[in-house]
Design an enzyme around this catalytic site. Structure first.
Site, PDB file in Angstrom:
ATOM      1  N   HIS A 136     -29.655  15.982   2.204  1.00 49.50           N
ATOM      2  CA  HIS A 136     -30.824  15.779   1.346  1.00 49.50           C
ATOM      3  C   HIS A 136     -30.632  16.326  -0.073  1.00 49.50           C
ATOM      4  O   HIS A 136     -29.962  17.337  -0.277  1.00 49.50           O
ATOM      5  CB  HIS A 136     -32.061  16.440   1.975  1.00 49.50           C
ATOM      6  CG  HIS A 136     -31.940  17.937   2.042  1.00 49.50           C
ATOM      7  ND1 HIS A 136     -32.334  18.750   1.023  1.00 49.50           N
ATOM      8  CD2 HIS A 136     -31.433  18.739   2.999  1.00 49.50           C
ATOM      9  CE1 HIS A 136     -32.102  20.001   1.352  1.00 49.50           C
ATOM     10  NE2 HIS A 136     -31.544  20.026   2.540  1.00 49.50           N
ATOM     11  N   HIS A 140     -15.736   9.555  -4.843  1.00 48.43           N
ATOM     12  CA  HIS A 140     -15.325   9.121  -3.494  1.00 48.43           C
ATOM     13  C   HIS A 140     -15.518  10.301  -2.539  1.00 48.43           C
ATOM     14  O   HIS A 140     -14.899  11.344  -2.708  1.00 48.43           O
ATOM     15  CB  HIS A 140     -13.854   8.690  -3.532  1.00 48.43           C
ATOM     16  CG  HIS A 140     -13.319   8.172  -2.228  1.00 48.43           C
ATOM     17  ND1 HIS A 140     -12.089   7.564  -2.147  1.00 48.43           N
ATOM     18  CD2 HIS A 140     -13.819   8.149  -0.971  1.00 48.43           C
ATOM     19  CE1 HIS A 140     -11.859   7.200  -0.891  1.00 48.43           C
ATOM     20  NE2 HIS A 140     -12.887   7.556  -0.162  1.00 48.43           N
TER      21      HIS A 140
HETATM   22  C1  LIG Z   1      -5.515  18.781  -2.022  1.00 45.82           C
HETATM   23  C2  LIG Z   1      -4.498  17.699  -2.284  1.00 45.82           C
HETATM   24  C3  LIG Z   1      -5.099  16.649  -3.234  1.00 45.82           C
HETATM   25  C4  LIG Z   1      -3.321  18.374  -2.948  1.00 45.82           C
HETATM   26  O1  LIG Z   1      -2.321  17.459  -3.168  1.00 45.82           O
HETATM   27  P1  LIG Z   1      -1.042  17.915  -4.018  1.00 45.82           P
HETATM   28  O2  LIG Z   1      -1.460  18.390  -5.363  1.00 45.82           O
HETATM   29  O3  LIG Z   1      -0.055  16.807  -3.943  1.00 45.82           O
HETATM   30  O4  LIG Z   1      -0.583  19.227  -3.275  1.00 45.82           O
HETATM   31  P2  LIG Z   1       0.774  19.539  -2.495  1.00 45.82           P
HETATM   32  O5  LIG Z   1       0.912  18.626  -1.324  1.00 45.82           O
HETATM   33  O6  LIG Z   1       1.887  19.592  -3.500  1.00 45.82           O
HETATM   34  O7  LIG Z   1       0.466  20.998  -1.965  1.00 45.82           O
HETATM   35  C5  LIG Z   1       0.363  22.119  -2.818  1.00 45.82           C
HETATM   36  C6  LIG Z   1       0.071  23.318  -1.945  1.00 45.82           C
HETATM   37  O8  LIG Z   1      -1.280  23.215  -1.462  1.00 45.82           O
HETATM   38  C7  LIG Z   1      -1.293  23.176  -0.016  1.00 45.82           C
HETATM   39  N1  LIG Z   1      -2.278  22.168   0.364  1.00 45.82           N
HETATM   40  C8  LIG Z   1      -2.336  20.883  -0.024  1.00 45.82           C
HETATM   41  N2  LIG Z   1      -3.392  20.265   0.521  1.00 45.82           N
HETATM   42  C9  LIG Z   1      -4.005  21.184   1.277  1.00 45.82           C
HETATM   43  C10 LIG Z   1      -5.154  21.136   2.104  1.00 45.82           C
HETATM   44  N3  LIG Z   1      -5.880  20.000   2.214  1.00 45.82           N
HETATM   45  N4  LIG Z   1      -5.528  22.267   2.732  1.00 45.82           N
HETATM   46  C11 LIG Z   1      -4.815  23.408   2.613  1.00 45.82           C
HETATM   47  N5  LIG Z   1      -3.711  23.505   1.840  1.00 45.82           N
HETATM   48  C12 LIG Z   1      -3.303  22.407   1.189  1.00 45.82           C
HETATM   49  C13 LIG Z   1       0.113  22.762   0.375  1.00 45.82           C
HETATM   50  O9  LIG Z   1       0.427  23.222   1.673  1.00 45.82           O
HETATM   51  C14 LIG Z   1       0.943  23.415  -0.692  1.00 45.82           C
HETATM   52  O10 LIG Z   1       1.075  24.791  -0.401  1.00 45.82           O
HETATM   53  P3  LIG Z   1       2.442  25.578  -0.739  1.00 45.82           P
HETATM   54  O11 LIG Z   1       2.600  25.491  -2.239  1.00 45.82           O
HETATM   55  O12 LIG Z   1       2.166  26.954  -0.226  1.00 45.82           O
HETATM   56  O13 LIG Z   1       3.518  24.852  -0.016  1.00 45.82           O
HETATM   57  C15 LIG Z   1      -4.078  16.923  -0.988  1.00 45.82           C
HETATM   58  O14 LIG Z   1      -3.218  17.709  -0.187  1.00 45.82           O
HETATM   59  C16 LIG Z   1      -5.268  16.541  -0.129  1.00 45.82           C
HETATM   60  O15 LIG Z   1      -5.800  17.318   0.685  1.00 45.82           O
HETATM   61  N6  LIG Z   1      -5.708  15.271  -0.341  1.00 45.82           N
HETATM   62  C17 LIG Z   1      -6.830  14.719   0.353  1.00 45.82           C
HETATM   63  C18 LIG Z   1      -6.388  13.438   1.044  1.00 45.82           C
HETATM   64  C19 LIG Z   1      -7.556  12.707   1.659  1.00 45.82           C
HETATM   65  O16 LIG Z   1      -8.603  13.257   1.919  1.00 45.82           O
HETATM   66  N7  LIG Z   1      -7.389  11.416   1.862  1.00 45.82           N
HETATM   67  C20 LIG Z   1      -8.443  10.571   2.385  1.00 45.82           C
HETATM   68  C21 LIG Z   1      -8.360   9.228   1.730  1.00 45.82           C
HETATM   69  S1  LIG Z   1      -9.643   8.164   2.276  1.00 45.82           S
END
Ligand SMILES: CC(C)(COP(=O)(O)OP(=O)(O)OC[C@H]1O[C@@H](n2cnc3c(N)ncnc32)[C@H](O)[C@@H]1OP(=O)(O)O)[C@@H](O)C(=O)NCCC(=O)NCCS
Length: 214
Positions: A140, A149
């Protein structure tokens, strides 16, 4: 009477939106548009990819009353295509799954997709060019900005404000009364307990900044 629609975006999200529209008895989908020329002329889930943005005048002539929904997951790209379609006088409409719940007191913009199982509660405000994805909960009095998104299964408690172009990742939880800044990214599965700065990427439990977004 049937409503004619075209879906802009013939990728994975486009196929999800096609399923939504096919579950609406009053909608006939004539095909897809897509910016990727390599898809033009192909068939996606039984429907043709008829071209790109240049095809709009032909569609408007060929199918009077047609409208479009933009099925592109990326916020910036979805907004840009929506603006191009508006410039070309293509009406944009919503794709709301019949098994989503949208409160009668919620206000929903245009070119909004609400996927199966999503819930939008009382007095929520949803901007234009927004995706509320599968099973997401928008509680709410939320205020969701344009081109946001909310990914599948994300949950926003009451009175959360989400700035334009922000992305709330799959399965994330945002506690009540918080502000998620413009273009911020909340990582998959995060639990957000504090406001998120604009252009900040946060992740983890509790969510902490990991970098700036572009
Ligand atoms: C948060 C996010 C955007 C980061 O992406 P990124 O910048 O490419 O990050 P990286 O994969 O390089 O990770 C960087 C660090 O953050 C950590 N990390 C990334 N995503 C994380 C998450 N969701 N939760 C916890 N830690 C996360 C990684 O383990 C890494 O840690 P490290 O440096 O200790 O190894 C991505 O991981 C994510 O969660 N995307 C959401 C995807 C989604 O919801 N998709 C649905 C589509 S409909």
């Amino acid at each position: 009477m049937s409503r004619l629609m075209v879906i802009y975006g013939a990728g994975g999200h486009g196929r999800v939106v096609l399923d939504i529209l096919r579950s609406l008895s009053d909608v006939v989908v004539v095909g897809f548009l897509d910016s990727d020329k390599s898809l033009h002329g192909s068939i996606v889930d039984g429907l043709p990819v008829v071209g790109g943005i240049d095809q709009v005048p032909t569609l408007l002539l060929e199918y009077p009353g047609i409208s479009a929904v933009v099925a592109i997951g990326d916020n910036q790209a979805r907004r840009e295509v929506a603006e191009e379609l508006r410039k070309r006088h293509m009406p944009l409409t919503n794709a709301i799954h019949p098994r989503a719940f949208v409160s009668p007191s919620a206000v929903v913009g245009t070119n909004v997709t609400v996927a199966a199982g999503a819930i939008i509660c009382a007095h929520a405000k949803i901007g234009d060019d927004v995706i509320i994805n599968t099973g997401a909960i928008v509680e709410h009095d939320n205020c969701i900005g344009n081109a946001v998104h909310i990914a599948p299964g994300a949950k926003l408690a009451g009175r959360v404000t989400v700035g334009e172009y922000a992305f709330i990742g799959i399965g994330a939880t945002v506690v009540g009364n918080l502000n998620i800044g413009r273009s911020a990214v909340v990582g998959a599965g995060a639990v957000v307990l504090h406001d998120v700065e604009p252009f900040s990427v946060v992740a983890g439990i509790p969510a902490k900044p990991i970098r700036k977004s572009s």
